[in-house]
Design an enzyme around this catalytic site. Sequence first.
Site, PDB file in Angstrom:
ATOM      1  N   ASP A  90       3.156 -58.988  92.533  1.00 35.37           N
ATOM      2  CA  ASP A  90       3.590 -60.187  93.247  1.00 35.37           C
ATOM      3  C   ASP A  90       4.494 -61.044  92.361  1.00 35.37           C
ATOM      4  O   ASP A  90       4.437 -60.953  91.131  1.00 35.37           O
ATOM      5  CB  ASP A  90       2.350 -60.993  93.681  1.00 35.37           C
ATOM      6  CG  ASP A  90       2.584 -61.765  94.970  1.00 35.37           C
ATOM      7  OD1 ASP A  90       3.752 -61.984  95.333  1.00 35.37           O
ATOM      8  OD2 ASP A  90       1.591 -62.163  95.603  1.00 35.37           O
ATOM      9  N   GLY A  91       5.298 -61.874  92.976  1.00 36.83           N
ATOM     10  CA  GLY A  91       6.170 -62.792  92.252  1.00 36.83           C
ATOM     11  C   GLY A  91       5.446 -64.087  91.919  1.00 36.83           C
ATOM     12  O   GLY A  91       4.254 -64.243  92.203  1.00 36.83           O
ATOM     13  N   ALA A  92       6.164 -65.022  91.315  1.00 36.74           N
ATOM     14  CA  ALA A  92       5.593 -66.342  91.014  1.00 36.74           C
ATOM     15  C   ALA A  92       6.731 -67.342  90.893  1.00 36.74           C
ATOM     16  O   ALA A  92       7.886 -66.968  90.647  1.00 36.74           O
ATOM     17  CB  ALA A  92       4.784 -66.307  89.725  1.00 36.74           C
ATOM     18  N   ASP A  93       6.387 -68.610  91.046  1.00 36.31           N
ATOM     19  CA  ASP A  93       7.383 -69.675  90.910  1.00 36.31           C
ATOM     20  C   ASP A  93       7.353 -70.288  89.516  1.00 36.31           C
ATOM     21  O   ASP A  93       8.373 -70.775  89.037  1.00 36.31           O
ATOM     22  CB  ASP A  93       7.133 -70.736  91.989  1.00 36.31           C
ATOM     23  CG  ASP A  93       7.220 -70.109  93.362  1.00 36.31           C
ATOM     24  OD1 ASP A  93       8.292 -69.591  93.701  1.00 36.31           O
ATOM     25  OD2 ASP A  93       6.196 -70.060  94.070  1.00 36.31           O
ATOM     26  N   LYS A 103       2.308 -70.413  92.729  1.00 34.82           N
ATOM     27  CA  LYS A 103       2.909 -69.560  93.750  1.00 34.82           C
ATOM     28  C   LYS A 103       2.987 -70.344  95.063  1.00 34.82           C
ATOM     29  O   LYS A 103       2.445 -71.428  95.160  1.00 34.82           O
ATOM     30  CB  LYS A 103       2.055 -68.293  93.954  1.00 34.82           C
ATOM     31  CG  LYS A 103       2.194 -67.324  92.786  1.00 34.82           C
ATOM     32  CD  LYS A 103       1.432 -66.029  93.007  1.00 34.82           C
ATOM     33  CE  LYS A 103       1.672 -65.318  94.291  1.00 34.82           C
ATOM     34  NZ  LYS A 103       3.092 -65.016  94.575  1.00 34.82           N
ATOM     35  N   GLY A 104       3.676 -69.753  96.031  1.00 31.54           N
ATOM     36  CA  GLY A 104       3.734 -70.397  97.340  1.00 31.54           C
ATOM     37  C   GLY A 104       5.128 -70.836  97.734  1.00 31.54           C
ATOM     38  O   GLY A 104       5.307 -71.484  98.765  1.00 31.54           O
ATOM     39  N   GLY A 105       6.126 -70.433  96.915  1.00 27.13           N
ATOM     40  CA  GLY A 105       7.513 -70.747  97.274  1.00 27.13           C
ATOM     41  C   GLY A 105       7.886 -70.164  98.628  1.00 27.13           C
ATOM     42  O   GLY A 105       8.774 -70.675  99.313  1.00 27.13           O
ATOM     43  N   GLU A 112      -1.633 -64.192  99.571  1.00 26.98           N
ATOM     44  CA  GLU A 112      -1.355 -63.627  98.232  1.00 26.98           C
ATOM     45  C   GLU A 112      -2.589 -63.771  97.341  1.00 26.98           C
ATOM     46  O   GLU A 112      -2.957 -62.837  96.611  1.00 26.98           O
ATOM     47  CB  GLU A 112      -0.165 -64.350  97.594  1.00 26.98           C
ATOM     48  CG  GLU A 112       1.159 -64.029  98.283  1.00 26.98           C
ATOM     49  CD  GLU A 112       2.328 -64.850  97.738  1.00 26.98           C
ATOM     50  OE1 GLU A 112       3.425 -64.296  97.660  1.00 26.98           O
ATOM     51  OE2 GLU A 112       2.149 -66.025  97.411  1.00 26.98           O
ATOM     52  N   LYS A 130      11.359 -68.463  85.222  1.00 26.19           N
ATOM     53  CA  LYS A 130      10.061 -68.902  85.761  1.00 26.19           C
ATOM     54  C   LYS A 130       9.046 -69.245  84.667  1.00 26.19           C
ATOM     55  O   LYS A 130       7.951 -69.706  84.966  1.00 26.19           O
ATOM     56  CB  LYS A 130       9.462 -67.797  86.646  1.00 26.19           C
ATOM     57  CG  LYS A 130      10.369 -67.274  87.747  1.00 26.19           C
ATOM     58  CD  LYS A 130      10.475 -68.238  88.891  1.00 26.19           C
ATOM     59  CE  LYS A 130      11.271 -67.721  90.063  1.00 26.19           C
ATOM     60  NZ  LYS A 130      10.630 -66.703  90.848  1.00 26.19           N
TER      61      LYS A 130
HETATM   62  C1  5RP Z   1       5.653 -66.584  97.965  1.00 21.86           C
HETATM   63  C2  5RP Z   1       5.561 -66.559  96.494  1.00 21.86           C
HETATM   64  C3  5RP Z   1       6.642 -65.795  95.773  1.00 21.86           C
HETATM   65  O1  5RP Z   1       6.038 -64.726  95.116  1.00 21.86           O
HETATM   66  C4  5RP Z   1       7.325 -66.721  94.821  1.00 21.86           C
HETATM   67  O2  5RP Z   1       7.873 -67.805  95.568  1.00 21.86           O
HETATM   68  C5  5RP Z   1       8.441 -66.024  94.041  1.00 21.86           C
HETATM   69  O3  5RP Z   1       9.472 -65.654  94.895  1.00 21.86           O
HETATM   70  P1  5RP Z   1      10.824 -64.982  94.395  1.00 21.86           P
HETATM   71  O4  5RP Z   1      10.470 -63.628  93.860  1.00 21.86           O
HETATM   72  O5  5RP Z   1      11.685 -64.938  95.627  1.00 21.86           O
HETATM   73  O6  5RP Z   1      11.421 -65.859  93.327  1.00 21.86           O
HETATM   74  O7  5RP Z   1       4.680 -67.092  95.879  1.00 21.86           O
HETATM   75  O8  5RP Z   1       4.680 -67.424  98.529  1.00 21.86           O
END
Ligand code: 5RP
Length: 236
Positions: A90-93, A103-105, A112, A130
């Site tokens: 998973d990604g993260a902000d 997270k939660g962007g 998630e 990040k």
């Molecule tokens: C979605 C998230 C995403 O994983 C987070 O916003 C990162 O997104 P990106 O890979 O587009 O930068 O938490 O709710």
Amino acid sequence: MTAEQDPVKVMKQEVGKAAAARVQSGSIVGLGTGSTTAYTIEYLGSRLKSGELKDIKGIPTSFQASVLAKQYGIPLTTLDEVDHIDIAIDGADEVDPQKNLIKGGGAAHTREKIVDTLAEQFIVVVDSSKLVDKLGSTFLLPVEVIPMAMTPVMRAIEKLGGKPELRMGVKKAGPVITDQGNMVIDVKFDFIDNPAELEKTLNNIPGVLENGLFVGVTDLVLVGEVKDGQPTVREF
Ligand code: 5RP
């Protein structure tokens, strides 16, 4: 990397692929949400297509992840049908030095958190922008709220020292609506000194479904960087 390529996009691509390369045949895989994990899902699909990877099942963390998984031919399953998740990507902000996250962007942090915390191995994929010393320094903290509780939840958050704002849609009039039919407020805290405590305090406000602090969940962070004009991926 050529001059016309966007370096952030290239970093996301490389790190998304590097995480997908770690998935083994036969695994149950949590599929994250966002622009970085979109590359992970795409690459998992091409590994399946080429026959290099076999017999995986995905558990999507959002409507977006499930659409992408279908597009790239990844069979899906649900938490009712499996008794474990081998790996989640998973990604993260934001990522702090202890590997705690905001997270939660993409407004998907509730699903998630369910999927990522259940995984035996949780890998986070980010570009180097990040990484922060302290959570909350660059990104507001997303909180998913049941609509009828919006006003009291905002008041309770203000009492905690936060400045909440309702997240509004882009190319959609009105607020963002989550996959669960709720709304998201983004909260500015001057500093988040104790993410573990704040995570619990926020979730204890009646009407809050989940917030975007992920504390003590991450096993590995893969960071995409550009060094000397070349994209690289390092472990952290
Ligand atoms: C979605 C998230 C995403 O994983 C987070 O916003 C990162 O997104 P990106 O890979 O587009 O930068 O938490 O709710």
